[in-house]
Design a protein around this motif. Structure first.
Motif, PDB file in Angstrom:
ATOM      1  N   LEU A 187     -38.990  20.845 -48.344  1.00  0.00           N
ATOM      2  CA  LEU A 187     -40.030  21.589 -47.645  1.00  0.00           C
ATOM      3  C   LEU A 187     -39.516  22.125 -46.316  1.00  0.00           C
ATOM      4  O   LEU A 187     -39.745  23.295 -45.965  1.00  0.00           O
ATOM      5  N   THR A 188     -38.799  21.295 -45.581  1.00  0.00           N
ATOM      6  CA  THR A 188     -38.251  21.729 -44.298  1.00  0.00           C
ATOM      7  C   THR A 188     -37.270  22.881 -44.489  1.00  0.00           C
ATOM      8  O   THR A 188     -37.292  23.860 -43.737  1.00  0.00           O
ATOM      9  N   ASP A 189     -36.423  22.782 -45.501  1.00  0.00           N
ATOM     10  CA  ASP A 189     -35.456  23.845 -45.776  1.00  0.00           C
ATOM     11  C   ASP A 189     -36.149  25.162 -46.130  1.00  0.00           C
ATOM     12  O   ASP A 189     -35.661  26.244 -45.789  1.00  0.00           O
ATOM     13  N   ARG A 190     -37.262  25.073 -46.839  1.00  0.00           N
ATOM     14  CA  ARG A 190     -37.976  26.284 -47.229  1.00  0.00           C
ATOM     15  C   ARG A 190     -38.627  26.967 -46.028  1.00  0.00           C
ATOM     16  O   ARG A 190     -38.767  28.200 -46.009  1.00  0.00           O
ATOM     17  N   VAL A 191     -39.032  26.177 -45.026  1.00  0.00           N
ATOM     18  CA  VAL A 191     -39.748  26.744 -43.880  1.00  0.00           C
ATOM     19  C   VAL A 191     -38.794  27.202 -42.783  1.00  0.00           C
ATOM     20  O   VAL A 191     -39.036  28.204 -42.106  1.00  0.00           O
ATOM     21  N   LYS A 192     -37.701  26.502 -42.584  1.00  0.00           N
ATOM     22  CA  LYS A 192     -36.807  26.826 -41.465  1.00  0.00           C
ATOM     23  C   LYS A 192     -36.135  28.183 -41.690  1.00  0.00           C
ATOM     24  O   LYS A 192     -36.017  28.672 -42.815  1.00  0.00           O
ATOM     25  N   SER A 193     -35.688  28.765 -40.582  1.00  0.00           N
ATOM     26  CA  SER A 193     -34.986  30.052 -40.629  1.00  0.00           C
ATOM     27  C   SER A 193     -34.191  30.178 -39.342  1.00  0.00           C
ATOM     28  O   SER A 193     -34.132  29.251 -38.530  1.00  0.00           O
ATOM     29  N   LYS A 194     -33.571  31.331 -39.124  1.00  0.00           N
ATOM     30  CA  LYS A 194     -32.846  31.546 -37.875  1.00  0.00           C
ATOM     31  C   LYS A 194     -33.787  31.428 -36.687  1.00  0.00           C
ATOM     32  O   LYS A 194     -33.411  30.963 -35.617  1.00  0.00           O
ATOM     33  N   ARG A 195     -35.028  31.825 -36.902  1.00  0.00           N
ATOM     34  CA  ARG A 195     -36.021  31.798 -35.824  1.00  0.00           C
ATOM     35  C   ARG A 195     -36.656  30.419 -35.656  1.00  0.00           C
ATOM     36  O   ARG A 195     -36.980  30.016 -34.554  1.00  0.00           O
ATOM     37  N   TYR A 196     -36.852  29.721 -36.769  1.00  0.00           N
ATOM     38  CA  TYR A 196     -37.534  28.426 -36.739  1.00  0.00           C
ATOM     39  C   TYR A 196     -36.513  27.318 -36.989  1.00  0.00           C
ATOM     40  O   TYR A 196     -36.112  27.081 -38.132  1.00  0.00           O
ATOM     41  N   ALA A 197     -36.105  26.633 -35.933  1.00  0.00           N
ATOM     42  CA  ALA A 197     -35.103  25.572 -36.056  1.00  0.00           C
ATOM     43  C   ALA A 197     -35.669  24.388 -36.848  1.00  0.00           C
ATOM     44  O   ALA A 197     -36.880  24.133 -36.843  1.00  0.00           O
ATOM     45  N   ARG A 198     -34.783  23.669 -37.507  1.00  0.00           N
ATOM     46  CA  ARG A 198     -35.190  22.533 -38.337  1.00  0.00           C
ATOM     47  C   ARG A 198     -35.961  21.491 -37.531  1.00  0.00           C
ATOM     48  O   ARG A 198     -36.986  20.970 -37.986  1.00  0.00           O
ATOM     49  N   THR A 199     -35.477  21.178 -36.325  1.00  0.00           N
ATOM     50  CA  THR A 199     -36.161  20.152 -35.525  1.00  0.00           C
ATOM     51  C   THR A 199     -37.554  20.611 -35.102  1.00  0.00           C
ATOM     52  O   THR A 199     -38.474  19.796 -35.009  1.00  0.00           O
ATOM     53  N   ARG A 200     -37.706  21.901 -34.868  1.00  0.00           N
ATOM     54  CA  ARG A 200     -39.047  22.396 -34.529  1.00  0.00           C
ATOM     55  C   ARG A 200     -39.992  22.209 -35.707  1.00  0.00           C
ATOM     56  O   ARG A 200     -41.154  21.811 -35.532  1.00  0.00           O
ATOM     57  N   ILE A 201     -39.519  22.495 -36.916  1.00  0.00           N
ATOM     58  CA  ILE A 201     -40.352  22.326 -38.107  1.00  0.00           C
ATOM     59  C   ILE A 201     -40.729  20.859 -38.280  1.00  0.00           C
ATOM     60  O   ILE A 201     -41.881  20.525 -38.577  1.00  0.00           O
ATOM     61  N   GLN A 202     -39.758  19.958 -38.119  1.00  0.00           N
ATOM     62  CA  GLN A 202     -40.033  18.524 -38.265  1.00  0.00           C
ATOM     63  C   GLN A 202     -41.053  18.068 -37.232  1.00  0.00           C
ATOM     64  O   GLN A 202     -41.956  17.268 -37.547  1.00  0.00           O
ATOM     65  N   ARG A 203     -40.914  18.534 -35.990  1.00  0.00           N
ATOM     66  CA  ARG A 203     -41.893  18.155 -34.956  1.00  0.00           C
ATOM     67  C   ARG A 203     -43.279  18.676 -35.308  1.00  0.00           C
ATOM     68  O   ARG A 203     -44.291  17.990 -35.109  1.00  0.00           O
ATOM     69  N   LEU A 204     -43.326  19.907 -35.826  1.00  0.00           N
ATOM     70  CA  LEU A 204     -44.615  20.486 -36.193  1.00  0.00           C
ATOM     71  C   LEU A 204     -45.288  19.665 -37.287  1.00  0.00           C
ATOM     72  O   LEU A 204     -46.500  19.396 -37.225  1.00  0.00           O
ATOM     73  N   PHE A 205     -44.535  19.243 -38.303  1.00  0.00           N
ATOM     74  CA  PHE A 205     -45.096  18.398 -39.351  1.00  0.00           C
ATOM     75  C   PHE A 205     -45.645  17.097 -38.769  1.00  0.00           C
ATOM     76  O   PHE A 205     -46.723  16.631 -39.149  1.00  0.00           O
ATOM     77  N   CYS A 206     -44.888  16.495 -37.842  1.00  0.00           N
ATOM     78  CA  CYS A 206     -45.320  15.228 -37.238  1.00  0.00           C
ATOM     79  C   CYS A 206     -46.582  15.430 -36.405  1.00  0.00           C
ATOM     80  O   CYS A 206     -47.519  14.628 -36.471  1.00  0.00           O
ATOM     81  N   GLN A 207     -46.625  16.499 -35.624  1.00  0.00           N
ATOM     82  CA  GLN A 207     -47.818  16.797 -34.833  1.00  0.00           C
ATOM     83  C   GLN A 207     -49.025  17.030 -35.732  1.00  0.00           C
ATOM     84  O   GLN A 207     -50.152  16.638 -35.398  1.00  0.00           O
ATOM     85  N   LEU A 208     -48.786  17.623 -36.892  1.00  0.00           N
ATOM     86  CA  LEU A 208     -49.862  17.895 -37.851  1.00  0.00           C
ATOM     87  C   LEU A 208     -50.426  16.589 -38.410  1.00  0.00           C
ATOM     88  O   LEU A 208     -51.651  16.396 -38.464  1.00  0.00           O
ATOM     89  N   VAL A 209     -49.551  15.674 -38.809  1.00  0.00           N
ATOM     90  CA  VAL A 209     -49.998  14.400 -39.371  1.00  0.00           C
ATOM     91  C   VAL A 209     -50.714  13.560 -38.313  1.00  0.00           C
ATOM     92  O   VAL A 209     -51.762  12.944 -38.588  1.00  0.00           O
ATOM     93  N   LEU A 210     -50.165  13.527 -37.102  1.00  0.00           N
ATOM     94  CA  LEU A 210     -50.717  12.662 -36.058  1.00  0.00           C
ATOM     95  C   LEU A 210     -51.870  13.305 -35.297  1.00  0.00           C
ATOM     96  O   LEU A 210     -52.554  12.629 -34.522  1.00  0.00           O
ATOM     97  N   GLY A 211     -52.085  14.592 -35.491  1.00  0.00           N
ATOM     98  CA  GLY A 211     -53.169  15.263 -34.785  1.00  0.00           C
ATOM     99  C   GLY A 211     -52.890  15.467 -33.318  1.00  0.00           C
ATOM    100  O   GLY A 211     -53.786  15.339 -32.476  1.00  0.00           O
TER     101      GLY A 211
END
Length: 363
Positions: A254-278
């Motif tokens: 899922l992270t690989d599908r969302v990340k891109s040159k613009r969206y760094a992998r760590t940013r995506i992972q943080r976003l997922f965590c913020q989403l789960v934790l509210g």
């Protein structure tokens, strides 16, 4: 009395962390070493391999006198915010005189110059940075493009952010040591070895599967607009995540599908965590002092802090009573929820690790 502060995640604790505490004492004359440590979730946006209580006890065994909490709502942020909140907690104790960290350069003055360059770039070249972001670069990459003398090494960048954060606390000294990658495996390398170890691998893989399920559930029950309101959201990430959600078989996919040159992998992972934790963008984010573990030296430091009322931010002594500060108590409530979710992810006893049950390790 020289009290050195360290920002850490200890995910997991290893010999490099031990060396940092030793260097504070032997190279810079520290009498005590205090760590502010990410709790059950680390800055890159994933659950920690061990719970915060276990990691704090390992730090005591590894030479640290006192371990304080960097709660999830403050830890799961981009590097600048992460550094600022950690430094605010160390400074807020009123007992920390210096901070120390590892870096690729091992050169404090070079990192000071880097911090000054970043300050100048964000003020003078803000429009150029915004333009590069619109062209598809991530914010860190765009900032690095307009600051040619700033290397892209992650610990150097984080060190510069610590120095920037210290501008609000001018009485605190700063020191760095060069990371010894030739003799110490990194935390990432150790985590990979743990995945291949029959003693740890099955548990960690089960954690990944549960985390993936929680991320998918959280994403499926939010709109793209709600996802974009998270601290790491925006720029169309909500739509991108919802489009890719149905096609991934695991967290990495899922992270690989969302990340891109613009969206760094760590940013995506943080976003997922913020989403789960509210963890929302609009929430108050106020640091507090909470002890996770204290050795004999740490107990002495706490007595000094309490007897002389040296702390400038609230102290959490009872999670049910809180601090009396509404902003701090909002962060504390979020930490209580985050710990319960961590128990679900790690397959742990939800009562035993509950915030109102688990007590600091005091030796």
């Amino acid at each position: 009395m020289k009290v050195f502060g360290v920002t850490a995640e200890f995910n997991p604790f290893h010999s490099g962390h031990r060396r940092l505490a030793e260097a504070a004492r032997t190279e810079f004359g520290a009498d005590f070493v205090v760590a502010v440590m990410s709790g059950n979730y680390v800055q890159r946006g994933t659950p920690a391999v061990f719970d915060k209580w276990k990691r704090a006890e390992q730090a005591l065994d590894g030479g640290y006198d006192l371990v304080l909490e960097l709660p999830a709502a403050l830890a799961v942020r981009h590097g600048g915010d992460f550094a600022r909140y950690a430094v605010d907690i160390l400074a807020g104790t009123g007992i920390v005189t210096d901070i120390i960290f590892g870096s690729e350069t091992g050169d404090t003055e070079a990192l000071r110059r880097m911090a000054e360059s970043i300050d100048a770039a964000e003020e003078e070249k803000a429009e150029e940075i915004r333009k590069l972001c619109k062209e598809g670069l991530s914010y860190p990459a765009a900032r690095a493009r307009v600051i040619p003398d700033v290397p892209a090494e992650p610990n150097d960048i984080l060190g510069a952010e610590y120095i920037r954060a210290l501008s609000a606390h001018p009485g605190i000294g700063v020191h760095t040591i060069k990371r010894d990658t030739g003799h110490h495996e990194s935390a990432a390398e150790i985590r990979q070895l743990m995945l291949d170890d029959p003693s740890y691998g099955p548990r960690l893989r089960a954690m990944e599967e549960r985390w993936f399920d929680l991320v998918r559930y959280a994403a499926a029950t939010h709109t793209a607009e709600q996802i974009d309101e998270l601290p790491s959201g925006g720029e169309g990430l909500g739509n991108r995540i919802l489009k890719q959600l149905r096609y991934a078989a695991d967290m990495d996919g899922l992270t690989d599908r969302v990340k891109s040159k613009r969206y760094a992998r760590t940013r995506i992972q943080r976003l997922f965590c913020q989403l789960v934790l509210g963890i929302s963008r609009g929430e108050a984010s106020a640091p507090y002092i909470r002890v996770l573990a204290a050795g004999p030296g740490g107990r002495m430091l706490l007595r000094e802090m309490n007897d002389k009322s040296l702390n400038t931010i609230p102290v959490v002594s009872d999670t049910l009573r809180g601090t009396g500060d509404p902003a701090c108590d909002a962060v504390l409530r979020k930490e209580t929820e985050a710990s319960d979710i961590y128990s679900v992810v790690s397959g742990s006893d939800m009562y035993r690790l509950a915030e109102m049950v688990r007590k600091p390790s005091v030796r």
